[in-house]
Design an enzyme around this catalytic site. Sequence first.
Site, short mmCIF file in Angstrom:
data_model
loop_
_atom_site.label_atom_id
_atom_site.label_comp_id
_atom_site.label_asym_id
_atom_site.label_seq_id
_atom_site.Cartn_x
_atom_site.Cartn_y
_atom_site.Cartn_z
N LYS A 112 0.84 -1.20 0.00
CA LYS A 112 0.00 0.00 0.00
C LYS A 112 0.88 1.25 0.00
O LYS A 112 1.94 1.28 0.62
CB LYS A 112 -0.92 0.00 1.22
CG LYS A 112 -2.03 -1.03 1.10
CD LYS A 112 -3.01 -0.98 2.24
CE LYS A 112 -3.83 0.26 2.30
NZ LYS A 112 -4.95 0.34 1.37
N SER A 113 0.40 2.28 -0.65
CA SER A 113 1.18 3.51 -0.78
C SER A 113 1.49 4.15 0.57
O SER A 113 2.54 4.76 0.75
CB SER A 113 0.46 4.51 -1.69
OG SER A 113 -0.80 4.85 -1.16
N THR A 114 0.60 4.01 1.54
CA THR A 114 0.82 4.59 2.86
C THR A 114 2.14 4.09 3.46
O THR A 114 2.93 4.87 3.99
CB THR A 114 -0.35 4.25 3.81
OG1 THR A 114 -1.55 4.76 3.24
CG2 THR A 114 -0.15 4.83 5.19
N ARG A 117 5.41 4.96 1.05
CA ARG A 117 5.88 6.35 1.18
C ARG A 117 6.63 6.59 2.48
O ARG A 117 7.21 7.66 2.67
CB ARG A 117 4.70 7.30 1.05
CG ARG A 117 4.12 7.26 -0.35
CD ARG A 117 2.83 8.01 -0.48
NE ARG A 117 2.22 7.66 -1.76
CZ ARG A 117 1.34 8.40 -2.38
NH1 ARG A 117 0.93 9.55 -1.86
NH2 ARG A 117 0.83 8.01 -3.53
N THR A 136 1.81 -15.15 4.34
CA THR A 136 2.93 -14.62 5.12
C THR A 136 3.39 -13.34 4.45
O THR A 136 3.67 -13.31 3.25
CB THR A 136 4.07 -15.64 5.22
OG1 THR A 136 3.58 -16.79 5.93
CG2 THR A 136 5.27 -15.07 5.95
N LEU A 137 3.43 -12.28 5.23
CA LEU A 137 3.82 -10.95 4.74
C LEU A 137 5.26 -10.67 5.15
O LEU A 137 5.63 -10.92 6.30
CB LEU A 137 2.91 -9.88 5.36
CG LEU A 137 1.41 -10.04 5.14
CD1 LEU A 137 0.63 -9.19 6.13
CD2 LEU A 137 1.06 -9.66 3.70
N GLU A 138 6.04 -10.16 4.22
CA GLU A 138 7.42 -9.78 4.52
C GLU A 138 7.53 -8.26 4.47
O GLU A 138 7.23 -7.66 3.44
CB GLU A 138 8.38 -10.41 3.51
CG GLU A 138 8.34 -11.93 3.48
CD GLU A 138 7.50 -12.52 2.36
OE1 GLU A 138 7.17 -11.80 1.40
OE2 GLU A 138 7.17 -13.71 2.45
N GLN A 181 -1.10 -23.19 5.02
CA GLN A 181 -0.36 -22.60 6.14
C GLN A 181 -1.26 -21.70 6.98
O GLN A 181 -2.13 -21.02 6.48
CB GLN A 181 0.87 -21.83 5.64
CG GLN A 181 0.57 -20.56 4.88
CD GLN A 181 1.82 -19.93 4.29
OE1 GLN A 181 2.86 -20.55 4.15
NE2 GLN A 181 1.72 -18.67 3.93
#
Length: 189
Positions: A112-114, A117, A136-138, A181
């Site tokens: 996301k741009s938030t 930035r 899973t988010l990195e 997972q």
Amino acid sequence: MTIKSDRWISRMAAEKGMIEPFQPGQVRADENGEKLISYGVSSYGYDVRCADEFKVFTNIHSATVDPKAFDERSFVDVKGEYCIIPPNSFALARTVEYFRIPRNVLTICLGKSTYARCGIIVNVTPLEPEWEGHVTLEFSNTTTLPAKIYAHEGVAQMLFFESDEVCETSYMDRGGKYQGQRGVTLPRA
């Protein structure tokens, strides 16, 4: 391949359980009116939320990061409404949402741009046909300052691309190692 619209995403969530829990519109504030980083279905995507489980890289044990022999001591577990990622460091988290990707769909995730930035990069590998699970988010903090990631708020956008032909072999067919997972999932050799 064609990108899919909010109508298709909503229909697939309702009929096939593609995204659970599913938010049918963009949420920009909590029940008290406090601003949130938006999440939910958008025109051509779905903005996912980050759960409150994080794994933050640490150098306490001087472990080497080896994707074939990953040392779990490389991380410190954090649970809470936010996570502070040290400067020039990295953290793992997971989505609140559980995904079930159709056999003829490939899903790509963009930050996301938030966050972008602020120098926070979100990386997720493609969600392949018939993959399912928590994503899973990195998170990479590219700045020289500590960075804050908020749980239960939007962190990335999923884009769904439908093929005009069903794949011969899906992620499920080949027994992918990350199939089903749950929680924050570390590298598997």
